[in-house]
Design a protein around this motif. Sequence first.
Motif, PDB file in Angstrom:
ATOM      1  N   TYR A   1      -3.738   3.822  -1.340  1.00  0.00           N
ATOM      2  CA  TYR A   1      -3.833   2.955  -2.511  1.00  0.00           C
ATOM      3  C   TYR A   1      -3.296   1.587  -2.107  1.00  0.00           C
ATOM      4  O   TYR A   1      -2.314   1.506  -1.369  1.00  0.00           O
ATOM      5  N   PHE A   2      -3.934   0.519  -2.562  1.00  0.00           N
ATOM      6  CA  PHE A   2      -3.488  -0.810  -2.183  1.00  0.00           C
ATOM      7  C   PHE A   2      -3.530  -1.757  -3.370  1.00  0.00           C
ATOM      8  O   PHE A   2      -4.292  -1.555  -4.323  1.00  0.00           O
TER       9      PHE A   2
ATOM     10  N   GLY B   1      -7.081  -0.943  -5.430  1.00  0.00           N
ATOM     11  CA  GLY B   1      -8.020   0.158  -5.270  1.00  0.00           C
ATOM     12  C   GLY B   1      -7.506   1.222  -4.337  1.00  0.00           C
ATOM     13  O   GLY B   1      -6.316   1.312  -4.046  1.00  0.00           O
ATOM     14  N   TRP B   2      -8.436   2.045  -3.867  1.00  0.00           N
ATOM     15  CA  TRP B   2      -8.097   3.136  -2.968  1.00  0.00           C
ATOM     16  C   TRP B   2      -9.225   3.318  -1.970  1.00  0.00           C
ATOM     17  O   TRP B   2     -10.361   2.905  -2.187  1.00  0.00           O
TER      18      TRP B   2
ATOM     19  N   ILE C   1     -15.570  -1.435  -1.035  1.00  0.00           N
ATOM     20  CA  ILE C   1     -14.769  -0.996   0.106  1.00  0.00           C
ATOM     21  C   ILE C   1     -15.751  -0.672   1.223  1.00  0.00           C
ATOM     22  O   ILE C   1     -16.588   0.209   1.079  1.00  0.00           O
ATOM     23  N   ASP C   2     -15.662  -1.394   2.334  1.00  0.00           N
ATOM     24  CA  ASP C   2     -16.542  -1.154   3.481  1.00  0.00           C
ATOM     25  C   ASP C   2     -15.743  -0.406   4.546  1.00  0.00           C
ATOM     26  O   ASP C   2     -14.913  -0.986   5.242  1.00  0.00           O
ATOM     27  N   ALA C   3     -15.981   0.906   4.642  1.00  0.00           N
ATOM     28  CA  ALA C   3     -15.239   1.738   5.584  1.00  0.00           C
ATOM     29  C   ALA C   3     -15.634   1.477   7.032  1.00  0.00           C
ATOM     30  O   ALA C   3     -14.882   1.820   7.942  1.00  0.00           O
TER      31      ALA C   3
ATOM     32  N   TYR D   1       0.839  -1.188   0.000  1.00  0.00           N
ATOM     33  CA  TYR D   1       0.000   0.000   0.000  1.00  0.00           C
ATOM     34  C   TYR D   1       0.877   1.241   0.000  1.00  0.00           C
ATOM     35  O   TYR D   1       2.067   1.195   0.328  1.00  0.00           O
ATOM     36  N   SER D   2       0.261   2.353  -0.371  1.00  0.00           N
ATOM     37  CA  SER D   2       0.921   3.647  -0.344  1.00  0.00           C
ATOM     38  C   SER D   2      -0.099   4.686   0.079  1.00  0.00           C
ATOM     39  O   SER D   2      -1.203   4.729  -0.456  1.00  0.00           O
ATOM     40  N   GLN D   3       0.273   5.497   1.052  1.00  0.00           N
ATOM     41  CA  GLN D   3      -0.624   6.558   1.517  1.00  0.00           C
ATOM     42  C   GLN D   3      -0.097   7.897   1.052  1.00  0.00           C
ATOM     43  O   GLN D   3       1.072   8.222   1.236  1.00  0.00           O
TER      44      GLN D   3
END
Length: 144
Positions: A65-66, A137-138, A114-116, A57-59
């Motif tokens: 982003y993963f 995704g992100w 994506i379930d936050a 991942y990258s923040q």
Amino acid sequence: MHNPAPNPLLGANASSILEAQVFRARPDVISRTAWTPFTATRTGWTDVGAPTVTARYSQIRNVCYFQVQVVPGVTVATVAGTSYINLPLTAFGFTGDGSMMDLTTLVGIGNCVIDATNSRVYVPAQVATADTLTVGGWFEVGAN
């Protein structure tokens, strides 16, 4: 192609006005653009044989982003709405966006959810396959 001279007002490390503003405000955040590996915990996947799972991942600011790659031992399968991967960071907000792809056939499998509320990415249905799958995704993370 013409490369304009660097703008001294932006600073040495910035290539745009927006990036310069972000860099001045949070140089620690804008500089975190390298990929960081993480352990992708998968639940509800049916594995025959031991798969090789690689994830990173990258923040950048409040967006993460993963990417997750699954190389089946023999086969893997998923069930829509049940099979998921835990996200690398705690999700924030409502949702994000993701998709699952078959890298062997170069075909998109479908959208992910994506379930936050529980920091998970739910993958679409995939019948048992020996193909290499990726999920990418992100999503939004809490403001730093």
